[in-house]
Design a protein around this motif. Sequence first.
Motif, PDB file in Angstrom:
ATOM      1  N   GLY B 224       0.654  -1.210  -0.200  1.00  0.00           N
ATOM      2  CA  GLY B 224       0.100  -0.095  -0.084  1.00  0.00           C
ATOM      3  C   GLY B 224       0.831   1.379   0.009  1.00  0.00           C
ATOM      4  N   ARG B 225       2.111   1.117   0.577  1.00  0.00           N
ATOM      5  CA  ARG B 225       2.914   2.225   0.584  1.00  0.00           C
ATOM      6  C   ARG B 225       3.279   2.701  -1.102  1.00  0.00           C
ATOM      7  NH1 ARG B 225       7.761   0.226   4.324  1.00  0.00           N
ATOM      8  NH2 ARG B 225       7.391  -1.580   2.938  1.00  0.00           N
ATOM      9  N   GLN B 226       3.549   1.629  -1.875  1.00  0.00           N
ATOM     10  CA  GLN B 226       3.548   1.794  -3.208  1.00  0.00           C
ATOM     11  C   GLN B 226       2.441   2.441  -4.042  1.00  0.00           C
ATOM     12  OE1 GLN B 226       5.232  -1.989  -3.118  1.00  0.00           O
ATOM     13  NE2 GLN B 226       7.549  -1.183  -3.263  1.00  0.00           N
ATOM     14  N   VAL B 227       1.325   1.975  -3.452  1.00  0.00           N
ATOM     15  CA  VAL B 227       0.170   2.475  -4.098  1.00  0.00           C
ATOM     16  C   VAL B 227      -0.086   4.012  -3.819  1.00  0.00           C
ATOM     17  CG1 VAL B 227      -2.319   2.464  -3.945  1.00  0.00           C
ATOM     18  CG2 VAL B 227      -1.101   0.270  -3.889  1.00  0.00           C
ATOM     19  N   ALA B 228       0.200   4.403  -2.602  1.00  0.00           N
ATOM     20  CA  ALA B 228       0.294   5.616  -2.310  1.00  0.00           C
ATOM     21  C   ALA B 228       1.173   6.652  -3.079  1.00  0.00           C
ATOM     22  CB  ALA B 228       0.620   5.857  -0.887  1.00  0.00           C
ATOM     23  N   ALA B 229       2.380   5.808  -3.177  1.00  0.00           N
ATOM     24  CA  ALA B 229       3.459   6.621  -3.998  1.00  0.00           C
ATOM     25  C   ALA B 229       3.001   6.757  -5.380  1.00  0.00           C
ATOM     26  CB  ALA B 229       4.707   5.763  -3.894  1.00  0.00           C
ATOM     27  N   ALA B 349      -6.683  -6.867   1.188  1.00  0.00           N
ATOM     28  CA  ALA B 349      -6.947  -5.955   2.259  1.00  0.00           C
ATOM     29  C   ALA B 349      -5.602  -5.228   2.775  1.00  0.00           C
ATOM     30  CB  ALA B 349      -7.177  -6.905   3.505  1.00  0.00           C
ATOM     31  N   SER B 350      -4.341  -5.841   2.807  1.00  0.00           N
ATOM     32  CA  SER B 350      -3.188  -5.122   3.046  1.00  0.00           C
ATOM     33  C   SER B 350      -2.961  -3.846   2.215  1.00  0.00           C
ATOM     34  CB  SER B 350      -1.968  -6.200   2.928  1.00  0.00           C
ATOM     35  OG  SER B 350      -2.059  -7.209   3.844  1.00  0.00           O
ATOM     36  N   LEU B 351      -2.951  -3.960   0.871  1.00  0.00           N
ATOM     37  CA  LEU B 351      -2.959  -2.836   0.146  1.00  0.00           C
ATOM     38  C   LEU B 351      -3.721  -1.817   0.680  1.00  0.00           C
ATOM     39  CD1 LEU B 351      -2.977  -4.475  -3.437  1.00  0.00           C
ATOM     40  CD2 LEU B 351      -0.879  -3.753  -2.291  1.00  0.00           C
ATOM     41  N   VAL B 352      -4.900  -1.904   0.971  1.00  0.00           N
ATOM     42  CA  VAL B 352      -5.894  -0.834   1.307  1.00  0.00           C
ATOM     43  C   VAL B 352      -5.489  -0.170   2.538  1.00  0.00           C
ATOM     44  CG1 VAL B 352      -8.386  -0.309   1.824  1.00  0.00           C
ATOM     45  CG2 VAL B 352      -7.769  -1.726   0.037  1.00  0.00           C
ATOM     46  N   ALA B 353      -5.196  -1.172   3.599  1.00  0.00           N
ATOM     47  CA  ALA B 353      -4.794  -0.974   5.014  1.00  0.00           C
ATOM     48  C   ALA B 353      -3.545  -0.050   4.950  1.00  0.00           C
ATOM     49  CB  ALA B 353      -4.733  -1.994   5.900  1.00  0.00           C
ATOM     50  N   GLU B 354      -2.381  -0.300   4.227  1.00  0.00           N
ATOM     51  CA  GLU B 354      -1.280   0.282   4.238  1.00  0.00           C
ATOM     52  C   GLU B 354      -1.096   1.496   3.455  1.00  0.00           C
ATOM     53  OE1 GLU B 354       1.086  -4.325   3.684  1.00  0.00           O
ATOM     54  OE2 GLU B 354       0.621  -2.915   1.999  1.00  0.00           O
ATOM     55  N   PHE B 355      -2.065   1.633   2.419  1.00  0.00           N
ATOM     56  CA  PHE B 355      -2.225   2.932   1.844  1.00  0.00           C
ATOM     57  C   PHE B 355      -3.048   3.833   2.807  1.00  0.00           C
ATOM     58  CE2 PHE B 355      -5.200   5.677  -0.066  1.00  0.00           C
ATOM     59  CZ  PHE B 355      -4.718   6.505  -0.899  1.00  0.00           C
ATOM     60  N   GLU B 356      -3.496   3.417   3.649  1.00  0.00           N
ATOM     61  CA  GLU B 356      -4.322   4.347   4.573  1.00  0.00           C
ATOM     62  C   GLU B 356      -3.270   4.631   5.542  1.00  0.00           C
ATOM     63  OE1 GLU B 356      -7.671   2.266   5.991  1.00  0.00           O
ATOM     64  OE2 GLU B 356      -8.705   2.580   4.227  1.00  0.00           O
ATOM     65  N   GLU B 357      -2.370   3.931   5.957  1.00  0.00           N
ATOM     66  CA  GLU B 357      -1.155   4.352   6.922  1.00  0.00           C
ATOM     67  C   GLU B 357      -0.106   5.232   6.331  1.00  0.00           C
ATOM     68  OE1 GLU B 357       0.680   0.426   8.115  1.00  0.00           O
ATOM     69  OE2 GLU B 357      -1.286  -0.293   8.674  1.00  0.00           O
ATOM     70  N   ALA B 358       0.114   4.912   4.817  1.00  0.00           N
ATOM     71  CA  ALA B 358       1.002   5.960   4.263  1.00  0.00           C
ATOM     72  C   ALA B 358       0.373   7.116   4.189  1.00  0.00           C
ATOM     73  CB  ALA B 358       1.082   5.249   2.829  1.00  0.00           C
ATOM     74  N   VAL B 359      -0.989   7.187   3.762  1.00  0.00           N
ATOM     75  CA  VAL B 359      -1.389   8.909   3.750  1.00  0.00           C
ATOM     76  C   VAL B 359      -1.503   9.379   5.129  1.00  0.00           C
ATOM     77  CG1 VAL B 359      -3.648   9.999   3.299  1.00  0.00           C
ATOM     78  CG2 VAL B 359      -2.897   8.007   2.082  1.00  0.00           C
ATOM     79  N   ALA B 360      -1.645   8.429   6.329  1.00  0.00           N
ATOM     80  CA  ALA B 360      -1.516   9.216   7.497  1.00  0.00           C
ATOM     81  C   ALA B 360      -0.333   9.591   8.083  1.00  0.00           C
ATOM     82  CB  ALA B 360      -2.143   8.107   8.887  1.00  0.00           C
ATOM     83  N   HIS B 361       0.642   8.895   7.346  1.00  0.00           N
ATOM     84  CA  HIS B 361       1.959   9.418   8.022  1.00  0.00           C
ATOM     85  C   HIS B 361       2.439  10.488   6.825  1.00  0.00           C
ATOM     86  CE1 HIS B 361       6.478   9.192   8.072  1.00  0.00           C
ATOM     87  NE2 HIS B 361       6.589   9.308   6.946  1.00  0.00           N
ATOM     88  N   LEU B 362       1.991  10.627   5.735  1.00  0.00           N
ATOM     89  CA  LEU B 362       2.265  11.950   5.098  1.00  0.00           C
ATOM     90  C   LEU B 362       1.490  13.107   5.673  1.00  0.00           C
ATOM     91  CD1 LEU B 362       2.172  10.826   1.233  1.00  0.00           C
ATOM     92  CD2 LEU B 362       3.980  11.131   2.656  1.00  0.00           C
ATOM     93  N   ASN B 363       0.368  12.920   6.358  1.00  0.00           N
ATOM     94  CA  ASN B 363      -0.548  13.931   6.968  1.00  0.00           C
ATOM     95  C   ASN B 363       0.456  14.160   8.046  1.00  0.00           C
ATOM     96  OD1 ASN B 363      -2.468  14.616   5.543  1.00  0.00           O
ATOM     97  ND2 ASN B 363      -3.528  12.682   5.937  1.00  0.00           N
ATOM     98  N   LYS B 364       1.019  13.517   8.776  1.00  0.00           N
ATOM     99  CA  LYS B 364       2.028  13.674   9.998  1.00  0.00           C
ATOM    100  C   LYS B 364       3.011  14.554   9.474  1.00  0.00           C
ATOM    101  CE  LYS B 364       4.112  11.600  13.768  1.00  0.00           C
ATOM    102  NZ  LYS B 364       4.946  10.058  14.128  1.00  0.00           N
TER     103      LYS B 364
END
Lengths: 367, 367
Positions: B224-229, B349-364
């Motif tokens: 999901g990090r790579q999806v976010a990227a 499910a991992s792709l989606v959850a990790e994407f959300e984590e990556a977005v939360a990280h970028l917001n931070k």
Amino acid sequence: MRTPLCDEFGIDYPIFAFTPSEHVAAAVSRAGGLGVLGCVRFNDPDELEKTLTWLDDNTDGKPYGVDVVMPMKIPTEGTSTDLASYIPEEHRKFVDETLLKLGVPPLPEGEGREGVLGWLHSVARSHVDIALAHRPVLIANALGSPPVDVIEKAHEHGVKVAALAGAAKHALSHVANGVDIIVAQGYEAGGHTGEIASMVLTPDIVDAVGPGVPVLGAGGIGSGRQVAASLALGAAGVWTGSIWLGTEEYRNLASNKGWETAFLRATSSDTVRTRIYTGKPARLLKTKWTEAWAEEGAPTPLPMPLQNLLVADAHNRINASGDPDVISMPVGQIVGRMNEVRPVADVMASLVAEFEEAVAHLNKVNG
Amino acid sequence: MRTPLCDEFGIDYPIFAFTPSEHVAAAVSRAGGLGVLGCVRFNDPDELEKTLTWLDDNTDGKPYGVDVVMPMKIPTEGTSTDLASYIPEEHRKFVDETLLKLGVPPLPEGEGREGVLGWLHSVARSHVDIALAHRPVLIANALGSPPVDVIEKAHEHGVKVAALAGAAKHALSHVANGVDIIVAQGYEAGGHTGEIASMVLTPDIVDAVGPGVPVLGAGGIGSGRQVAASLALGAAGVWTGSIWLGTEEYRNLASNKGWETAFLRATSSDTVRTRIYTGKPARLLKTKWTEAWAEEGAPTPLPMPLQNLLVADAHNRINASGDPDVISMPVGQIVGRMNEVRPVADVMASLVAEFEEAVAHLNKVNG
């Protein structure tokens, strides 16, 4: 855009800028990033000494770093004259004939200088010693981990050490040697690169070294979208290089004649990863010079540091001629997006603004 | 994780999954992505017909797509027997001797089949005709733009057309032909790839085609990090492939003997971009088979479709032997992260959850 690296180095943005120009380095540091001066071009220790003094005086007290080129394993080396004796005659002949074919004139009478000695271990070591007498906050090594005693010396001076890595196993080995920060140098990067692209390499290295070691994403970063992508992949900051070649401040470096024309017209397809620059694989702008080395019958590049000694004089002639069709210059695939020359501060402001836009976009996608 | 593509295709996530397995395709579609069935393996039209009927029945009414391999320019072609006459004897000899050297046994008596005919234009065209009688929402072409009449026929059926592109100029040409969606296929991707890495290629293509044409980021996407990227780079969704080879559903495809072992142990460095699979540059797992072709004295790969005809029987033998040291299989650099076999729904499910984590990280980071 703040990560723990900002507090660690006293910078506003976790944007590290490698550049051979002290003018660019100073401007980046003044604009809130960390300018990192490439030392390989300094044959004369006094010249580096003077340049670092200039940096001390022109960064408004902001931090800066230096970059050296130092193999971990200390090679046996002689003077450049000794080394030159290892260069086969057919290689010299190929270089001479290629320059003739490409219409590159000899240097004007009285001009010319020795090859770039910064590739020699002893010279790189002197760069470190000179730098440590100034106030760098970071010493980066383009060839991976420096020797352990160099790392220890830097630490004694309170200076952090960064090392480039093109694979997770190399990053782990750098960390074991005491390196503080890993630059994950993706395939798309200019200069020395491995074969793994940033999209895969950055998270590989981030996960391998763990949360205690900051990783800088490098390769393909020329806009704030790419900064956001790199941080999404887990990088604590970004390491940039090519984009600063397209700045007004870079024009102060005399040897850039012809480069601007070549960079401004290049597309992302106009680079090539080859051993002809230093003996190790490095990404260069694709020109008639790189193509000549790719032709059938061209000699195989020599190992480092012989290849650079072989082509050093050719580089001087090519630079002096300023022919954009022939220039020999490391640059990443991002060169395709260098379409105008801007002040460093403008580039930095764009990186930050585009990063914020990218995060806003991701939030919209995330609902 | 929603982009306009979700509404356009009636999917939950803009995650497109290329796979040669109908079991994986169905599971991806059921899990909210878009499963895209690779048709190149179907020599027999009836087999594809049956498989698509199975897909119609096993996707809970969710949409799916198909992927064909069709050059834009219609080649002159004969039967596979005619074509075989163009293959030089020394190439055949190299293949035979290499298989012997690598210990790959002949096929058991009575086994064996023709080469993969899906690489032939006429066969790919029949794949399109068969598919259009079912309910795909997307036809993707792995070789760029399909011929214009094929695009028009798809549109008459209300089916969108996607095409892979490895450079912005190719993407623009696809759009001019009527292609609806561009798959920006980065250097790190498995199968046919160009030389520009995703970090640079995705924004290049996004900016070239403009906001009216959705771009899928492809290459290096396994988390999901790579999806976010990829979405940070401007992609409207992602095109994935390699990661689905590491799923339980993929085990239904008989020909995967030995692959799991090979994939699970591979690192990101264990792939190679080579012309030996089809005649065009494609990224494969690095094995003794690919290394044999890289040795000095090995023949230069033949052009498409001859190279695939040359190696088709060798591939059958290699697959039958199931030796993980020798397998010949397209896979991207992300193979280094395929370390366990999981159900498709878990990967999604991992792709989606990790994407959300990556977005939360970028917001931070963004404060």
